[in-house]
Design an enzyme around this catalytic site. Structure first.
Site, PDB file in Angstrom:
ATOM      1  CD  GLU A   1     -22.869  34.821  11.373  1.00  0.00           C
ATOM      2  OE1 GLU A   1     -22.027  35.009  10.474  1.00  0.00           O
ATOM      3  OE2 GLU A   1     -24.097  34.671  11.153  1.00  0.00           O
TER       4      GLU A   1
ATOM      5  CB  CYS B   1     -23.446  34.914   3.935  1.00  0.00           C
ATOM      6  SG  CYS B   1     -22.459  36.108   2.988  1.00  0.00           S
TER       7      CYS B   1
ATOM      8  CG  HIS C   1     -22.687  37.377   8.110  1.00  0.00           C
ATOM      9  ND1 HIS C   1     -22.180  36.110   7.935  1.00  0.00           N
ATOM     10  CD2 HIS C   1     -22.331  38.086   7.010  1.00  0.00           C
ATOM     11  CE1 HIS C   1     -21.532  36.048   6.787  1.00  0.00           C
ATOM     12  NE2 HIS C   1     -21.614  37.232   6.197  1.00  0.00           N
TER      13      HIS C   1
END
Length: 212
Positions: A196, A81, A194
């Site tokens: 994650e 990001c 993202h």
């Protein structure tokens, strides 16, 4: 066990990255200690926040040259990001800056970060938030081993990357325009999305990075 150092420069989103890595059985450390980072096997540069403020934090913690040195010594390096955006030359996000001019980035890769709202007749909601697909521009990018083209990942951003060197673009994504959603050059990788927060696809991307 794989070892990853996550760069701590007071930007948001570090804990979710660390938790995702721990779920993969990775030995993960959050640090802004240059001595530890230089010795790291793999490095992740996450971030959510203002571009100018984050660049100032990197300078305050004397991490600008450390990042460049890690990359120069071929350490596998992943920006996520804001962390990806800061690898480039400049951003038009001037929040946190005393100037209305573009904010200078690390300049490791060529290109600039622009705002969706700056686009004429752009009518979609900003920030671009939620699940969207990635289309492969580079078929041999190691981040996407065992990942199908068109997979969905999770985005939260108001500014997008426009890379100068098109051979570095690994994926693109459509959101009113086609923008560069990930990059790859040698040992340097970047994701606007993202991983994650992107379920099994994101975990596989992180695993692929850790396996480099």
């Amino acid at each position: 066990m794989k070892s990853v150092s996550v760069i701590d420069y007071d930007a948001g989103n570090t804990m979710s990255v660390m938790n995702a890595l721990k779920s993969l059985g990775v030995d993960v450390t959050l640090t802004n200690d240059p001595a530890k980072l230089i010795k790291a096997e793999h490095v992740i540069f996450p971030g959510v926040g203002a571009y100018a403020d984050s660049m100032n934090k990197l300078k305050e913690y004397k991490l600008v040259e450390v990042v460049k040195e890690m990359i120069a010594k071929d350490t596998p390096f992943l920006g996520i990001c804001l962390g990806m955006q800061m690898l480039f030359e400049k951003s038009h996000e001037t929040i946190g800056s005393d100037s209305t001019d573009a904010v200078e980035g690390l300049g490791i890769l060529r290109g600039s970060v622009k705002g969706f709202k700056e686009l004429p007749d752009f009518s979609l909601k900003v920030p671009h938030m939620g699940w969207n697909s990635i289309d492969f521009a580079k078929k041999d990018c190691p981040l996407y081993k065992d990942i199908p083209n068109g997979s969905y990942v999770y985005f939260v951003h108001s500014f997008y990357l426009d890379a100068t060197d098109r051979e570095n673009v690994a994926t693109t994504t459509d959101y009113g325009i086609s923008f560069d959603s990930s990059v790859s050059r040698g040992n340097v990788f970047g994701c606007q999305f993202h991983p994650e927060k992107s379920g099994d696809v994101g975990l596989q991307i992180l695993k692929n990075f850790c396996d480099l």
